[in-house]
Design a protein around this motif. Structure first.
Motif, PDB file in Angstrom:
ATOM      1  N   VAL A 173      26.655  30.379  35.958  1.00  0.00           N
ATOM      2  CA  VAL A 173      27.641  31.027  35.098  1.00  0.00           C
ATOM      3  C   VAL A 173      29.022  30.814  35.689  1.00  0.00           C
ATOM      4  N   ARG A 174      29.948  30.397  34.860  1.00  0.00           N
ATOM      5  CA  ARG A 174      31.343  30.252  35.262  1.00  0.00           C
ATOM      6  C   ARG A 174      32.226  30.951  34.232  1.00  0.00           C
ATOM      7  N   SER A 175      33.436  31.313  34.636  1.00  0.00           N
ATOM      8  CA  SER A 175      34.365  31.959  33.706  1.00  0.00           C
ATOM      9  C   SER A 175      35.748  31.358  33.868  1.00  0.00           C
ATOM     10  N   PHE A 176      36.552  31.509  32.827  1.00  0.00           N
ATOM     11  CA  PHE A 176      37.924  31.006  32.879  1.00  0.00           C
ATOM     12  C   PHE A 176      38.813  31.870  31.988  1.00  0.00           C
ATOM     13  N   GLY A 177      40.101  31.836  32.277  1.00  0.00           N
ATOM     14  CA  GLY A 177      41.092  32.599  31.531  1.00  0.00           C
ATOM     15  C   GLY A 177      42.400  32.602  32.312  1.00  0.00           C
ATOM     16  N   PRO A 178      43.472  33.126  31.741  1.00  0.00           N
ATOM     17  CA  PRO A 178      43.479  33.711  30.395  1.00  0.00           C
ATOM     18  C   PRO A 178      43.487  32.645  29.300  1.00  0.00           C
ATOM     19  N   LEU A 199      38.218  45.345  25.157  1.00  0.00           N
ATOM     20  CA  LEU A 199      37.924  44.046  25.753  1.00  0.00           C
ATOM     21  C   LEU A 199      38.369  44.015  27.207  1.00  0.00           C
ATOM     22  N   SER A 200      37.602  43.326  28.041  1.00  0.00           N
ATOM     23  CA  SER A 200      38.005  43.156  29.435  1.00  0.00           C
ATOM     24  C   SER A 200      39.234  42.263  29.516  1.00  0.00           C
ATOM     25  N   GLY A 201      39.873  42.242  30.678  1.00  0.00           N
ATOM     26  CA  GLY A 201      41.139  41.539  30.836  1.00  0.00           C
ATOM     27  C   GLY A 201      41.004  40.046  31.086  1.00  0.00           C
ATOM     28  N   ALA A 202      42.138  39.404  31.344  1.00  0.00           N
ATOM     29  CA  ALA A 202      42.193  37.950  31.479  1.00  0.00           C
ATOM     30  C   ALA A 202      41.639  37.453  32.803  1.00  0.00           C
ATOM     31  N   SER A 217      39.067  38.213  36.370  1.00  0.00           N
ATOM     32  CA  SER A 217      37.851  38.944  36.745  1.00  0.00           C
ATOM     33  C   SER A 217      38.178  40.261  37.430  1.00  0.00           C
ATOM     34  N   THR A 218      39.379  40.359  38.017  1.00  0.00           N
ATOM     35  CA  THR A 218      39.792  41.580  38.708  1.00  0.00           C
ATOM     36  C   THR A 218      40.666  42.487  37.848  1.00  0.00           C
ATOM     37  N   SER A 219      40.863  42.118  36.581  1.00  0.00           N
ATOM     38  CA  SER A 219      41.743  42.895  35.703  1.00  0.00           C
ATOM     39  C   SER A 219      41.169  44.268  35.400  1.00  0.00           C
ATOM     40  N   LEU A 220      42.062  45.242  35.279  1.00  0.00           N
ATOM     41  CA  LEU A 220      41.715  46.569  34.800  1.00  0.00           C
ATOM     42  C   LEU A 220      42.564  46.846  33.567  1.00  0.00           C
ATOM     43  N   VAL A 221      41.912  47.052  32.430  1.00  0.00           N
ATOM     44  CA  VAL A 221      42.609  47.290  31.167  1.00  0.00           C
ATOM     45  C   VAL A 221      42.577  48.778  30.862  1.00  0.00           C
ATOM     46  N   ALA A 222      43.754  49.393  30.766  1.00  0.00           N
ATOM     47  CA  ALA A 222      43.845  50.830  30.518  1.00  0.00           C
ATOM     48  C   ALA A 222      43.540  51.141  29.057  1.00  0.00           C
ATOM     49  N   ALA A 223      42.793  52.202  28.828  1.00  0.00           N
ATOM     50  CA  ALA A 223      42.479  52.665  27.476  1.00  0.00           C
ATOM     51  C   ALA A 223      42.776  54.153  27.392  1.00  0.00           C
ATOM     52  N   ASN A 260      36.892  47.293  33.451  1.00  0.00           N
ATOM     53  CA  ASN A 260      36.977  46.231  34.454  1.00  0.00           C
ATOM     54  C   ASN A 260      36.441  44.893  33.928  1.00  0.00           C
ATOM     55  N   GLY A 261      36.472  43.878  34.766  1.00  0.00           N
ATOM     56  CA  GLY A 261      36.100  42.536  34.353  1.00  0.00           C
ATOM     57  C   GLY A 261      34.640  42.354  34.010  1.00  0.00           C
ATOM     58  N   ASP A 262      33.788  43.313  34.429  1.00  0.00           N
ATOM     59  CA  ASP A 262      32.358  43.258  34.117  1.00  0.00           C
ATOM     60  C   ASP A 262      31.998  44.062  32.880  1.00  0.00           C
TER      61      ASP A 262
END
Length: 265
Positions: free
Chosen positions: A141-146, A189-192, A194-200, A220-222
């Motif tokens: 598994v790999r990920s990319f962004g933003p 939605l999670s952020g751009a 892997s370490t992003s924290l999106v406030a809700a 969080n990113g997970d």
């Protein structure tokens, strides 16, 4: 988690663009029939073989995850194979606001394609394994962004291996709707990164109100909620019950019933 594309659900040919991989019917680890891509040009040097997915709308996601299942032939098990034989391949992506790709555009090269990673097999197979129908399937598994365009393509580059791309699943992560600390938090939605924290921001459940500071959770990113801030408390005459809901307290209900009886008399 929300799936954007899953090659194993195809009921007919996938129809990805090849240069020059081959699409064939194959089997997954449970011996279910699926469509796969394979290439094995190991006896010719300077290989540059690509396969590109169809256009994948991102649906608001900022970070994309790609799960790949594949098998790779052990170079040492191939008689008289040249030293250019590889047991790895490359994963790329290309963003676009519309499905405008052709057989030759974007060109088959890094830049304009963006490289995600070189993918290596934990296990490779040999001719002996093939004879015994023993499958050694790797999952990475790999990920990319933003990512910011309306959608994207994925591409897989072989540069001298003997391999099968068995399954590809593309997804993004999200935090589900939840009730925490007396407040309702909508799907986020999670952020751009892997370490992003999106406030809700939360909205207090009925019959509750905020105390101290505005209530928040972070996605969080997970796709997991964390770092709660603030809370909602039940209003006077109400008490908290299971699932952080606020209902009339028994005393208030009892007094209300008594008053109604008195009025009826």
């Amino acid at each position: 988690m929300k799936t954007l594309m899953d090659s194993t659900t195809a009921t007919a040919e996938l129809g990805w663009t090849v240069f020059p991989w081959e699409e064939v019917s194959g089997y997954d680890e449970n011996m279910n029939t699926i469509r796969t891509y394979q290439v094995c040009n190991v006896f010719d040097a300077n290989q540059n073989n690509w396969v590109r997915t169809k256009y994948i709308p991102r649906r608001g996601a900022q970070r994309i995850h790609v799960e790949m299942k594949f098998s790779v032939r052990d170079c040492s098990s191939i008689p008289r194979v040249p030293g250019s034989c590889k047991e790895t391949f490359n994963l790329y992506y290309y963003e676009s606001d519309a499905d405008t790709a052709t057989k030759v555009s974007p060109p088959w090269m890094e830049n304009p394609w963006i490289k995600v990673d070189t993918i290596a097999a934990d296990e490779s197979f040999s001719q002996v394994d093939l004879g015994g129908r023993v499958m050694k399937i790797n999952t990475e598994v790999r990920s990319f962004g933003p990512v910011s365009r309306n959608g994207f393509y994925l591409a897989f580059q072989d540069y001298g291996g003997c391999m099968s791309l068995i399954a590809v699943r593309v997804f993004y992560r999200k935090c589900p709707r939840a009730i925490r600390n007396g407040a309702i938090f909508q799907e986020t939605l999670s952020g751009a990164e892997s370490t992003s924290l999106v406030a809700a921001r939360g909205v207090c459940v009925p019959n509750a109100e905020e105390v101290d500071v505005p209530i928040k959770l972070y996605c969080n990113g997970d796709g997991e909620w964390m770092v709660p801030i603030g809370r909602c408390m039940c209003k006077a005459g109400h008490e908290a019950v299971e699932n952080d809901l606020c209902v009339l307290s028994p005393n208030v209900v009892h007094n209300s019933v008594k008053n109604n009886i008195k009025k009826a008399l």
